[in-house]
Design a protein around this motif. Structure first.
Motif, PDB file in Angstrom:
ATOM      1  N   LYS A 190       0.866  -1.173   0.000  1.00  0.00           N
ATOM      2  CA  LYS A 190       0.000   0.000   0.000  1.00  0.00           C
ATOM      3  C   LYS A 190       0.909   1.232   0.000  1.00  0.00           C
ATOM      4  N   ILE A 239      -2.722   3.655  -0.579  1.00  0.00           N
ATOM      5  CA  ILE A 239      -3.458   3.123  -1.726  1.00  0.00           C
ATOM      6  C   ILE A 239      -2.869   1.785  -2.171  1.00  0.00           C
ATOM      7  N   SER A 240      -3.725   0.795  -2.293  1.00  0.00           N
ATOM      8  CA  SER A 240      -3.334  -0.500  -2.849  1.00  0.00           C
ATOM      9  C   SER A 240      -3.556  -0.457  -4.351  1.00  0.00           C
ATOM     10  N   LEU A 241      -2.618  -0.999  -5.096  1.00  0.00           N
ATOM     11  CA  LEU A 241      -2.768  -1.044  -6.551  1.00  0.00           C
ATOM     12  C   LEU A 241      -3.889  -1.986  -6.972  1.00  0.00           C
ATOM     13  N   ASP A 281      -6.861  -1.996  -5.321  1.00  0.00           N
ATOM     14  CA  ASP A 281      -8.115  -1.462  -4.777  1.00  0.00           C
ATOM     15  C   ASP A 281      -8.999  -0.872  -5.877  1.00  0.00           C
ATOM     16  N   TRP A 293     -10.215   2.903  -6.199  1.00  0.00           N
ATOM     17  CA  TRP A 293      -9.410   3.935  -6.850  1.00  0.00           C
ATOM     18  C   TRP A 293      -9.461   3.709  -8.356  1.00  0.00           C
ATOM     19  N   SER A 301      -8.491   3.217 -12.149  1.00  0.00           N
ATOM     20  CA  SER A 301      -7.304   2.543 -12.685  1.00  0.00           C
ATOM     21  C   SER A 301      -6.227   3.544 -13.094  1.00  0.00           C
ATOM     22  N   ARG A 346      -4.220   4.215  -9.996  1.00  0.00           N
ATOM     23  CA  ARG A 346      -3.431   3.050  -9.583  1.00  0.00           C
ATOM     24  C   ARG A 346      -2.253   2.815 -10.519  1.00  0.00           C
ATOM     25  N   GLU A 347      -2.449   3.012 -11.818  1.00  0.00           N
ATOM     26  CA  GLU A 347      -1.365   2.819 -12.784  1.00  0.00           C
ATOM     27  C   GLU A 347      -0.249   3.837 -12.573  1.00  0.00           C
ATOM     28  N   GLY A 372       1.784   3.155  -9.301  1.00  0.00           N
ATOM     29  CA  GLY A 372       2.701   2.029  -9.434  1.00  0.00           C
ATOM     30  C   GLY A 372       3.995   2.357 -10.150  1.00  0.00           C
TER      31      GLY A 372
END
Length: 178
Positions: free
Chosen positions: A33, A82-84, A86, A89, A91, A94-95, A98
């Motif tokens: 996270k 934030i979890s990739l 999750d 959130w 995309s 999240r992208e 990461g």
């Protein structure tokens, strides 16, 4: 609850727990996270101004507190890590997270009708357990999540097809009091 039990029984044939769904649940609960801060604005222009202030050396937290329309503004933009994995959130967020380095400030990201800037504030915490240790729990949680999703979907379909009549006048008044 009888309604929940009935819906659960109706959706059972659609529920298939796969290795992929178990891995996703593990990543969501135990995966890395990323500690982060965000700034949310109404327009691209406001987001661009915020980003430029940060580039010019102003603290992300100060800019968030003065510009952001998100509730996190009062904490300088700090949000829960934030979890990739999750799905709450988008995309796009999240992208980007990461691929970011600590302290890097993202370009403005369009999220529905808002613009968001994200920064990573530290290294993600690694998983504290191995998948093999919690595999059965992840299978159960994955199954429950799928059931919940399918039950909500089925409930919406059923509610749109059928109308209800409230016979109790007290309940009817309470429903219309809002």
């Amino acid at each position: 609850c009888p309604r929940t039990a009935g819906l659960r029984k109706l959706v059972q044939p659609k529920i298939v727990v796969t290795d992929n769904s178990i891995n996703r649940m593990f990543a969501l609960i135990h995966g890395p996270k990323y500690p982060a801060k965000i700034i949310v604005t109404s327009t691209l222009e406001e987001a661009s101004i915020a980003k430029q202030r940060i580039i010019d050396g102003e603290s992300f937290s100060v800019v968030a507190a003065t510009i952001s329309i998100d509730q996190s503004a009062t904490q300088g933009g700090f949000i829960n890590p934030i979890s990739l994995a999750d799905p709450l959130w988008p995309s796009a967020v999240r992208e980007i997270i990461g691929s970011m380095t600590i302290g890097e400030c993202s370009a403005p990201i369009l999220i529905k009708d808002r613009w968001m800037i994200v920064t990573i504030t530290g290294s993600p915490a690694p998983a504290s357990v191995n998948l093999s240790e919690v595999r059965q729990e992840m299978r159960t949680l994955s199954k429950l999540a799928m059931e919940q999703f399918e039950m909500e979907r089925l409930s919406e379909i059923l509610m749109s097809r059928f109308s209800t009549t409230i016979l109790d006048p007290h309940i009817q008044r309470a429903m219309h009091a809002k």
